[in-house]
Design a protein around this motif. Structure first.
Motif, short mmCIF file in Angstrom:
data_model
loop_
_atom_site.label_atom_id
_atom_site.label_comp_id
_atom_site.label_asym_id
_atom_site.label_seq_id
_atom_site.Cartn_x
_atom_site.Cartn_y
_atom_site.Cartn_z
N ALA A 131 -21.46 -45.29 -30.10
CA ALA A 131 -22.04 -45.38 -31.44
C ALA A 131 -23.52 -45.02 -31.41
O ALA A 131 -24.02 -44.30 -32.28
CB ALA A 131 -21.85 -46.79 -32.00
N LEU A 132 -24.24 -45.51 -30.40
CA LEU A 132 -25.66 -45.19 -30.26
C LEU A 132 -25.87 -43.70 -29.99
O LEU A 132 -26.84 -43.10 -30.49
CB LEU A 132 -26.28 -46.02 -29.13
N LYS A 159 -15.09 -55.74 -33.29
CA LYS A 159 -13.80 -56.42 -33.10
C LYS A 159 -13.70 -56.99 -31.68
O LYS A 159 -13.24 -58.14 -31.48
CB LYS A 159 -12.66 -55.44 -33.34
N LEU A 160 -14.12 -56.23 -30.70
CA LEU A 160 -14.10 -56.72 -29.31
C LEU A 160 -15.03 -57.91 -29.15
O LEU A 160 -14.69 -58.89 -28.48
CB LEU A 160 -14.52 -55.59 -28.36
N HIS A 161 -16.19 -57.85 -29.77
CA HIS A 161 -17.14 -58.97 -29.71
C HIS A 161 -16.52 -60.23 -30.30
O HIS A 161 -16.66 -61.33 -29.74
CB HIS A 161 -18.42 -58.59 -30.47
N CYS A 203 -26.50 -53.25 -31.13
CA CYS A 203 -27.01 -54.17 -30.10
C CYS A 203 -26.51 -55.60 -30.35
O CYS A 203 -26.20 -56.33 -29.40
CB CYS A 203 -28.53 -54.14 -30.06
N ALA A 204 -26.43 -55.98 -31.62
CA ALA A 204 -25.99 -57.34 -31.96
C ALA A 204 -24.54 -57.58 -31.59
O ALA A 204 -24.17 -58.70 -31.19
CB ALA A 204 -26.21 -57.59 -33.46
N VAL A 205 -23.70 -56.56 -31.72
CA VAL A 205 -22.27 -56.76 -31.45
C VAL A 205 -21.90 -56.42 -30.01
O VAL A 205 -20.73 -56.45 -29.64
CB VAL A 205 -21.39 -55.94 -32.42
N ALA A 212 -32.18 -49.72 -37.72
CA ALA A 212 -31.34 -50.84 -38.18
C ALA A 212 -29.90 -50.67 -37.72
O ALA A 212 -29.25 -51.64 -37.30
CB ALA A 212 -31.41 -50.94 -39.71
N LEU A 213 -29.39 -49.43 -37.78
CA LEU A 213 -28.02 -49.17 -37.32
C LEU A 213 -27.91 -49.42 -35.81
O LEU A 213 -26.90 -49.96 -35.34
CB LEU A 213 -27.63 -47.72 -37.63
#
Length: 290
Positions: free
Chosen positions: A263-264, A194-196, A284-286, A278-279
């Motif tokens: 999250a990590l 959401k922040l991203h 990393c993507a967001v 993958a998770l």
């Protein structure tokens, strides 16, 4: 799915995350006798839960498409068409929710039913708050703290995914500790997401993103009409540049990465696997802004 496709390719993101969390966690020692029901490391009940979560999310997207008849203008089209569209949106959303609830009951797990039901309640509460605030005349100048913002974002954006991840662990009979790990990943990853999304108008250089602000109050709309479109766009650009030059954007990026790191950290409790990788890639993507 085609009807509610949102152009950002993330409509099925929630179901995918639930399947990946289920695979990353693997079977619990309490469920070893039921491993013959697993396909590719995922129980059939967990697959059903992923579908249920997507159904609920889609139902709320359809319900959010309802328009306020009182704010319509003649140029928006015939009133009876809008009224019919509203009825169809309500019925379609209710139909999807009914199917989701039926499938949820078929899982025959009272704790999972309780978790997903509470997530639906959170969604309703969060959306109601958003709609009630957007109708207030002082919504642009309301003094909202970041803690209050987090609370509302959790209700309307994070609760469904977080509690669905926890429910997936419950279906595999994992311990309360592992269930909390899944909950924390779902919560903090969706907060980062959401922040991203909120940061995109400020981190992209394209001028077309200047209209990404949500300025729906009556004073803002009237101001735009009196000012003229060109002058209005100029003011929006100046506002965006002022926000970019301040500390709000960098602080929001830091907050996004903070949730991503949490999250990590939750993922570290799962054994190394392709699903866990993958998770981690999703996080990393967001949290990437370059």
């Amino acid at each position: 799915r085609g009807f509610v496709y949102d152009s950002r390719n993330n409509l099925q993101m929630r179901g995918l995350v639930i399947l990946l969390v289920s695979k990353a966690a693997g079977p619990s020692t309490a469920e070893l006798s039921f491993q013959h029901n697993m396909v590719s490391g995922i129980y059939s009940s967990q697959r059903s839960l992923a579908e249920i979560t997507e159904l609920i999310h889609t139902a709320f997207l359809v319900h959010r498409g309802i328009v306020n008849i009182g704010e319509l203008k003649s140029c928006d089209g015939p009133l009876k068409d809008m009224q019919f569209g509203n009825k169809m949106a309500v019925l379609s959303g209710d139909f999807l929710l009914a199917n989701a609830c039926t499938s949820l009951a078929q899982l025959q797990n009272t704790k999972v039913v309780e978790l997903i039901s509470s997530a639906i309640g959170d969604l309703v509460q969060g959306i109601y708050y958003e709609n009630s605030k957007s109708s207030e005349e002082n919504c642009l100048t309301d003094d909202i703290s970041i803690s209050r913002w987090k609370e509302q974002v959790f209700l309307s954006h994070s609760a469904l995914l977080a509690k669905s991840c926890q429910a997936a662990m419950e279906l595999a009979k994992h311990s309360a500790e592992i269930q909390d790990v899944a909950f924390q990943y779902g919560k903090h990853m969706s907060m980062s997401h959401k922040l991203h999304s909120d940061l995109q108008p400020f981190v992209k250089d394209s001028s077309s993103d200047t209209m990404a602000f949500s300025l729906n109050s009556a004073p803002a709309v009237l101001h735009q009409e009196f000012l003229g479109r060109e002058a209005w766009i100029k003011q929006i650009r100046e506002l965006r540049e002022a926000i970019k030059a301040g500390k709000g954007v960098t602080s929001a990026i830091d907050l996004c990465r903070c949730h991503g790191n949490r999250a990590l950290a939750a993922l570290e409790r799962f054994p190394p696997s392709e699903a866990r990788a993958a998770l981690a890639n999703i996080v990393c993507a967001v949290t990437r802004f370059s």
